[in-house]
Design an enzyme around this catalytic site. Structure first.
Site, PDB file in Angstrom:
ATOM      1  N   ARG A 148      43.920 -31.337-122.575  1.00 27.62           N
ATOM      2  CA  ARG A 148      43.492 -29.848-122.979  1.00 27.62           C
ATOM      3  C   ARG A 148      44.462 -28.729-123.089  1.00 27.62           C
ATOM      4  O   ARG A 148      44.734 -27.961-123.772  1.00 27.62           O
ATOM      5  CB  ARG A 148      42.192 -29.438-122.201  1.00 27.62           C
ATOM      6  N   ASN A 201      41.501 -20.295-120.296  1.00 17.57           N
ATOM      7  CA  ASN A 201      42.268 -21.358-119.796  1.00 17.57           C
ATOM      8  C   ASN A 201      42.440 -21.610-118.224  1.00 17.57           C
ATOM      9  O   ASN A 201      43.086 -22.327-117.754  1.00 17.57           O
ATOM     10  CB  ASN A 201      43.796 -20.948-120.167  1.00 17.57           C
ATOM     11  N   HIS A 232      45.289 -26.428-126.026  1.00 17.90           N
ATOM     12  CA  HIS A 232      45.295 -25.073-125.705  1.00 17.90           C
ATOM     13  C   HIS A 232      46.519 -24.447-126.143  1.00 17.90           C
ATOM     14  O   HIS A 232      46.894 -23.143-126.594  1.00 17.90           O
ATOM     15  CB  HIS A 232      44.969 -24.598-124.535  1.00 17.90           C
ATOM     16  N   HIS A 286      37.019 -34.374-125.565  1.00 20.82           N
ATOM     17  CA  HIS A 286      36.187 -33.857-124.522  1.00 20.82           C
ATOM     18  C   HIS A 286      35.422 -35.245-123.577  1.00 20.82           C
ATOM     19  O   HIS A 286      34.598 -34.696-122.721  1.00 20.82           O
ATOM     20  CB  HIS A 286      35.185 -32.999-125.147  1.00 20.82           C
TER      21      HIS A 286
END
Length: 324
Positions: free
Chosen positions: A66, A98, A70, A195
């Site tokens: 992630r 975050n 991000h 995910h």
């Protein structure tokens, strides 16, 4: 004449060798073997650091994946997620979106070891991309190669993180947002499958557990047993965590199986099964893990090339936490 021909051949061979190593690519271009001559052990070094870290703490695979996502979704894959805040600037990493990211020390370790070999050559942005790829592989997912040569950005501001996908978006909003970055609907669903690793904080899904709308207290599409379990979890506060699926440290297609049973954790997860435009893809990935793996590979390579910085726009940071 023979000498001239021989000289031309030598020049051609050198050009081909440089092309293979990435030396002759244009300023903003990437190359699979970009560090072939510049820092030949860079990828192996990063991979070893990630492997050691995951052996000690397998839960870091999800955050590393992630972190790359991000990073890339905010002004491109430029390592801006790594920059620390200062008195004059609140950086991306301190955004509420975050705060669940972890593993910055792994990037630091990889950077230190690479710097020992090749000072000032390998960017932090490339290390983030390689670490995410290696985390997926060591968690049981597919291995994919990515082009290298990104430069590190010089901007990291909390206000930019408004461009990250909200956990409350519906499928139409997600399709539009991802489409603006050049992703297809299948890319969106495949990337969402990331995910399958990691957890989310209650702050990201508590909206589904109470006062959901004027008619329902709990999101009516959520699995009843899961809702009860999450309510108990979130009684500990917004920072309490829940896994996205039953195999939080294994990269597989269990995430899509969860969506089929109403056990998607975020609204933005479960909406993929609720929409006619994405439901078929979810069902396909739930039934065929190999297809998910293949599409995920393709989407990650595409994502890793979002708005990359060239020499004129970025730098190779000596310390990933601050600009040079």
């Amino acid at each position: 004449m023979a000498a001239i021909v021989a000289s031309v051949l030598i020049v051609l061979v050198c050009i081909l060798a440089l092309l293979g190593s990435g030396e002759m690519f244009a300023v903003n271009a990437l190359g699979m073997n970009y560090y072939g001559m510049r820092c030949p052990l860079a990828e192996m070094t990063v991979r070893n650091v990630v492997n050691r870290a995951l052996q000690k703490d397998p839960t870091l695979a999800g955050p590393l994946l992630r972190m790359h996502f991000h990073d890339c979704f905010i002004q491109g894959c430029d390592g801006s997620i790594l920059i620390d805040s200062t008195k004059k600037n609140t950086a991306e990493k301190d955004s509420p979106a975050n705060l669940s990211l972890r593993g910055y020390e792994i990037i630091d370790q990889a950077k230190d070891e690479v710097e020992d070999q090749c000072p000032g050559v390998v960017s932090c942005a490339d290390i983030v991309a390689m670490a995410a790829r290696d985390a997926v592989f060591f968690a049981g997912g597919p291995f994919y190669d990515i082009p290298k040569g990104r430069k590190d950005g010089r901007r990291s501001k909390i206000e930019d993180t408004i461009n990250l996908p909200s956990p409350t978006l519906n499928s139409s909003e997600l399709i539009k947002m991802f489409g603006q970055h050049g992703f297809s609907v299948a890319d969106l669903v495949a990337l969402s499958g990331g995910h399958t690793l990691g957890v989310a904080r209650c702050a990201s899904f508590k909206n589904r557990l109470s006062n959901f709308d004027s008619t329902h207290d709990v999101d009516p599409v959520m699995n009843v047993n899961m809702a009860a379990s999450l309510q108990k979890t979130c009684s500990a506060g917004d920072s309490a965590e829940a896994p996205f699926d039953r195999t939080r440290n294994v990269f597989d297609n269990a995430y899509f199986n969860a969506l089929q049973s109403g056990a998607g954790l975020l609204s933005s997860d479960q909406t993929l099964f609720g929409s006619p435009r994405t439901r078929g893809i979810v069902n396909g990935y739930a039934m065929n893990q190999a297809m998910f793996f293949f599409d995920f590979q393709q989407a990650m390579v595409k994502m890793s090339q979002l708005d990359v910085k060239g020499e004129d726009e970025g730098e190779v940071r000596l310390n990933c936490r601050r600009i040079n």
